[in-house]
Design an enzyme around this catalytic site. Structure first.
Site, PDB file in Angstrom:
ATOM      1  N   ALA A   1       0.808  -1.220   0.000  1.00  0.00           N
ATOM      2  CA  ALA A   1       0.000   0.000   0.000  1.00  0.00           C
ATOM      3  C   ALA A   1       0.837   1.264   0.000  1.00  0.00           C
ATOM      4  O   ALA A   1       0.325   2.357  -0.211  1.00  0.00           O
ATOM      5  CB  ALA A   1      -0.929  -0.001   1.208  1.00  0.00           C
TER       6      ALA A   1
ATOM      7  N   ARG B   1       9.763   7.412  -3.260  1.00  0.00           N
ATOM      8  CA  ARG B   1      11.162   7.465  -3.672  1.00  0.00           C
ATOM      9  C   ARG B   1      11.371   7.027  -5.130  1.00  0.00           C
ATOM     10  O   ARG B   1      12.435   7.227  -5.700  1.00  0.00           O
ATOM     11  CB  ARG B   1      12.016   6.602  -2.720  1.00  0.00           C
TER      12      ARG B   1
ATOM     13  N   LYS C   1       4.518   1.914  -7.122  1.00  0.00           N
ATOM     14  CA  LYS C   1       5.847   1.281  -7.050  1.00  0.00           C
ATOM     15  C   LYS C   1       5.813  -0.188  -7.477  1.00  0.00           C
ATOM     16  O   LYS C   1       6.650  -0.641  -8.258  1.00  0.00           O
ATOM     17  CB  LYS C   1       6.426   1.400  -5.641  1.00  0.00           C
TER      18      LYS C   1
ATOM     19  N   GLY D   1       1.940   3.433   7.911  1.00  0.00           N
ATOM     20  CA  GLY D   1       3.084   2.589   8.252  1.00  0.00           C
ATOM     21  C   GLY D   1       2.843   1.119   7.948  1.00  0.00           C
ATOM     22  O   GLY D   1       1.705   0.678   7.758  1.00  0.00           O
TER      23      GLY D   1
ATOM     24  N   ASN E   1      13.328   0.605  -3.553  1.00  0.00           N
ATOM     25  CA  ASN E   1      12.673   1.834  -3.105  1.00  0.00           C
ATOM     26  C   ASN E   1      12.836   2.982  -4.092  1.00  0.00           C
ATOM     27  O   ASN E   1      12.124   3.972  -4.012  1.00  0.00           O
ATOM     28  CB  ASN E   1      13.227   2.258  -1.745  1.00  0.00           C
TER      29      ASN E   1
ATOM     30  N   TYR F   1      -7.164  -5.543 -45.161  1.00  0.00           N
ATOM     31  CA  TYR F   1      -8.098  -4.691 -44.421  1.00  0.00           C
ATOM     32  C   TYR F   1      -8.941  -3.895 -45.396  1.00  0.00           C
ATOM     33  O   TYR F   1      -8.417  -3.145 -46.215  1.00  0.00           O
ATOM     34  CB  TYR F   1      -7.278  -3.757 -43.520  1.00  0.00           C
TER      35      TYR F   1
ATOM     36  N   ALA G   1       3.986 -10.875 -62.253  1.00  0.00           N
ATOM     37  CA  ALA G   1       4.463  -9.687 -61.532  1.00  0.00           C
ATOM     38  C   ALA G   1       3.513  -8.521 -61.754  1.00  0.00           C
ATOM     39  O   ALA G   1       2.926  -8.378 -62.826  1.00  0.00           O
ATOM     40  CB  ALA G   1       5.859  -9.328 -62.016  1.00  0.00           C
TER      41      ALA G   1
HETATM   42  C1  UD1 Z   1      11.034  -1.674   5.717  1.00  0.00           C
HETATM   43  C2  UD1 Z   1      11.316  -2.085   7.157  1.00  0.00           C
HETATM   44  C3  UD1 Z   1      12.808  -2.200   7.361  1.00  0.00           C
HETATM   45  C4  UD1 Z   1      13.392  -3.181   6.373  1.00  0.00           C
HETATM   46  C5  UD1 Z   1      13.017  -2.826   4.939  1.00  0.00           C
HETATM   47  C6  UD1 Z   1      13.416  -3.954   4.022  1.00  0.00           C
HETATM   48  C7  UD1 Z   1       9.470  -1.041   8.414  1.00  0.00           C
HETATM   49  C8  UD1 Z   1       9.103  -0.017   9.396  1.00  0.00           C
HETATM   50  N1  UD1 Z   1      10.763  -1.090   8.057  1.00  0.00           N
HETATM   51  O1  UD1 Z   1      11.599  -0.383   5.517  1.00  0.00           O
HETATM   52  O2  UD1 Z   1      13.084  -2.609   8.679  1.00  0.00           O
HETATM   53  O3  UD1 Z   1      14.793  -3.241   6.511  1.00  0.00           O
HETATM   54  O4  UD1 Z   1      11.599  -2.638   4.816  1.00  0.00           O
HETATM   55  O5  UD1 Z   1      13.198  -3.673   2.686  1.00  0.00           O
HETATM   56  O6  UD1 Z   1       8.632  -1.773   7.987  1.00  0.00           O
HETATM   57  N2  UD1 Z   1       3.661  -0.264   3.337  1.00  0.00           N
HETATM   58  C9  UD1 Z   1       2.291  -0.208   3.338  1.00  0.00           C
HETATM   59  N3  UD1 Z   1       1.681   0.801   3.967  1.00  0.00           N
HETATM   60  C10 UD1 Z   1       2.352   1.776   4.648  1.00  0.00           C
HETATM   61  C11 UD1 Z   1       3.763   1.721   4.623  1.00  0.00           C
HETATM   62  C12 UD1 Z   1       4.394   0.683   3.972  1.00  0.00           C
HETATM   63  O7  UD1 Z   1       1.624  -1.067   2.754  1.00  0.00           O
HETATM   64  O8  UD1 Z   1       1.697   2.652   5.225  1.00  0.00           O
HETATM   65  C13 UD1 Z   1       4.317  -1.371   2.638  1.00  0.00           C
HETATM   66  C14 UD1 Z   1       5.092  -0.878   1.425  1.00  0.00           C
HETATM   67  O9  UD1 Z   1       4.282  -0.886   0.271  1.00  0.00           O
HETATM   68  C15 UD1 Z   1       6.240  -1.876   1.348  1.00  0.00           C
HETATM   69  C16 UD1 Z   1       6.422  -2.321   2.787  1.00  0.00           C
HETATM   70  O10 UD1 Z   1       5.247  -1.980   3.490  1.00  0.00           O
HETATM   71  O11 UD1 Z   1       5.892  -2.992   0.567  1.00  0.00           O
HETATM   72  C17 UD1 Z   1       7.625  -1.677   3.443  1.00  0.00           C
HETATM   73  O12 UD1 Z   1       7.481  -0.256   3.405  1.00  0.00           O
HETATM   74  P1  UD1 Z   1       8.672   0.709   2.997  1.00  0.00           P
HETATM   75  O13 UD1 Z   1       8.190   2.116   3.136  1.00  0.00           O
HETATM   76  O14 UD1 Z   1       9.251   0.316   1.709  1.00  0.00           O
HETATM   77  O15 UD1 Z   1       9.672   0.408   4.191  1.00  0.00           O
HETATM   78  P2  UD1 Z   1      11.249   0.541   4.226  1.00  0.00           P
HETATM   79  O16 UD1 Z   1      11.601   1.937   4.586  1.00  0.00           O
HETATM   80  O17 UD1 Z   1      11.842  -0.013   3.018  1.00  0.00           O
HETATM   81 CA    CA Z   2      11.073  -0.891   1.177  1.00  0.00          CA
END
Ligand code: UD1
Ligand code: CA
Length: 449
Positions: free
Chosen positions: A11, A16, A23, A79, A227, A386, A422
């Site tokens: 989600a 980034r 993504k 998160g 990312n 066509y 031809a």
């Molecule tokens: C996350 C981990 C980190 C790990 C890294 C590995 C957390 C807090 N940290 O960091 O420890 O080393 O992945 O790649 O999880 N997502 C949601 N909803 C949200 C936020 C995130 O669905 O509100 C999903 C993202 O789509 C993604 C995953 O959760 O698939 C991780 O989120 P992301 O923001 O990429 O976390 P990182 O900073 O990479």
């Molecule tokens: Ca990630």
């Protein structure tokens, strides 16, 4: 492997990536990131797969419409922990383990997920985290140990200087037992990003007397998170290198490995030589002893043994053995080229079945056509398929000889062994064994001035 369900977190906004595309829809070796993860998870046949979508949900949902995964929504991106909470209503009464995979970790292998999924039962842990030891841990959550035991995970932005030096990182892939939901409800947002981190569940489970365990990946590339576009491009190189090594060790010759692109799923037979400039996209299988030369693009096609492709564009075609395509041919969707067919310079085929030994050597368009065996199609021949409303078919019988610059106005059927003069524009069917001339007779007149 059973008795677990999987939740895929997808989600996040993916800011980034600096892109309008969600993504997880970015492609890695021709396949969206989300599909990589779904494929590795599906291979384990979990009891269910729940996908958490939010940002860009519509595009992802459309792409996955027939995949059988259950979708739940995270309306606000608060998160990774909050994302996982959205799956609780589906899994509340589920007794098995919950495998949680971030959708942006596409290179993880099924075998790795399988050992992760089995680890809680083996060790009596409530959570097992898939971790890796890396040279550059920047950006990842760090694994904080107490002796050999996993104590907690600290995010980059929240880590103390000593914790930042830890080189063991969290992959974003976990397996929980049913204590997950209670632990998740206790996660706070008192961190640098003010988010609900999934990673905090580890310390919470530990505090409530549960065990936390680690599985270390063997190859670090498996847990690379994507990312941004630099990481996507690096993952692409990793996949390509892996594929090229696999092909070289199985007997394929690749003249200049740095200057070809070969999709992860390509199948190529022994002693086939791939020259610089080749772009072999998804869904391609190439037989033995073939030559793929020059800037050729091939996707979703099958090519038989001993065939040659020179500077050509091939999509959605079936090409049998000993066929020669190019230089500079365009073989489109639905083309079937049987044994020993030749398609040459600047010729295009589409939905054309061309039987063995037939030749379309120069400047022709053969579309919606059936061409028999041993047919020679002269330079500049066009099937006029066509009529402005519908596509119509041209049938040319075996052993026929078509002179240069002929138009077949479809629908039209030419029998066996016909000789087409031809410059003819053929509008009516021609019986087998005939000669057809369909052009104005040449007149020579006296010049007036
Ligand atoms: C996350 C981990 C980190 C790990 C890294 C590995 C957390 C807090 N940290 O960091 O420890 O080393 O992945 O790649 O999880 N997502 C949601 N909803 C949200 C936020 C995130 O669905 O509100 C999903 C993202 O789509 C993604 C995953 O959760 O698939 C991780 O989120 P992301 O923001 O990429 O976390 P990182 O900073 O990479
Ligand atoms: Ca990630």
């Amino acid at each position: 492997m059973k008795n677990f369900s999987a939740v895929i977190l997808a989600a996040g906004a993916g800011t980034r990536m600096k892109s309008s595309l969600p993504k997880v829809m970015h492609k890695l070796s021709g396949k969206p990131l989300i599909k990589w993860v779904i494929d590795s998870v599906s291979a384990l046949k979990p009891d269910g797969i729940i996908l958490v979508l939010g940002c860009g949900a519509e595009a992802v949902e459309k792409y996955l419409s027939e995949s059988g995964v259950k979708i739940v929504y995270q309306k606000e991106q608060l998160g990774s922990g909050h994302a996982l909470m959205q799956a609780e209503k589906v899994l509340k009464n589920y007794a098995g383990d919950v495998l949680v995979v971030s959708a942006d970790v596409p290179l993880v292998k099924s075998s790795t997920l399988s050992s992760l999924a089995g680890n809680n039962k083996k060790t009596g842990a409530s959570v097992t985290v898939l971790a890796a030891k890396v040279e550059n841990p920047f950006g990842y959550g760090r694994i904080v140990r107490n002796g050999v035991f996993l104590e907690k995970i600290v995010e980059e932005k929240d880590a103390a200087p000593a914790e930042k030096r830890i080189k063991e990182i969290n992959s974003g892939i976990y397996c929980f037992d049913k204590n997950l939901w209670k632990a998740l409800s206790k996660v706070k947002t008192d961190n640098a990003k003010k988010e609900c981190y999934i990673t905090d569940t580890v310390a919470i489970l530990k505090e409530s007397g549960r065990k936390a365990s680690l599985v270390m990946v063997k190859d670090n590339y498996e847990v690379r998170g994507i990312n941004n576009k630099a990481e996507l491009s690096q993952a692409e190189s990793i996949l390509k290198d892996r594929k090229i090594k696999e092909l070289l060790s199985s007997g394929v010759s690749i003249v200049d490995a740095d200057n070809v692109y070969i999709s992860y799923d390509a199948k190529i037979g022994v002693d086939t030589v791939v020259y610089p400039g080749a772009f072999i996209d998804t869904g391609v299988s190439i037989g033995k002893n073939c030559i793929i030369k020059g800037a050729s693009y091939i996707s979703n096609s099958k090519i038989g043994d001993e065939s040659v492709v020179l500077y050509s564009y091939i999509e959605g075609a079936v090409i049998d053995k000993k066929v020669k395509v190019g230089p500079f041919s365009h073989i489109r969707e639905g083309s079937v080229l049987r044994e020993n067919v030749r398609i040459g310079n600047f010729s295009e085929t589409k939905k054309a079945i061309i039987a063995k030994n037939s030749k379309v050597n120069h400047l022709s368009y053969i579309g919606d056509a059936l061409v028999g065996e041993n047919v020679n199609i002269g330079a500049g021949t066009i099937t006029c398929n066509y009529d402005g409303a519908k596509k119509r078919q041209t049938i040319i019988g075996s052993e026929s000889f078509v002179g240069s610059n002929v138009n077949f106005v479809a629908p039209v059927k030419i029998g066996r062994g016909v000789l087409v003069a031809a410059g003819s524009t053929v509008t009516h069917n021609v019986e087998s064994g005939k000669l057809v001339i369909a052009r104005a007779r040449q007149e020579v007149k006296r010049r007036k001035n």
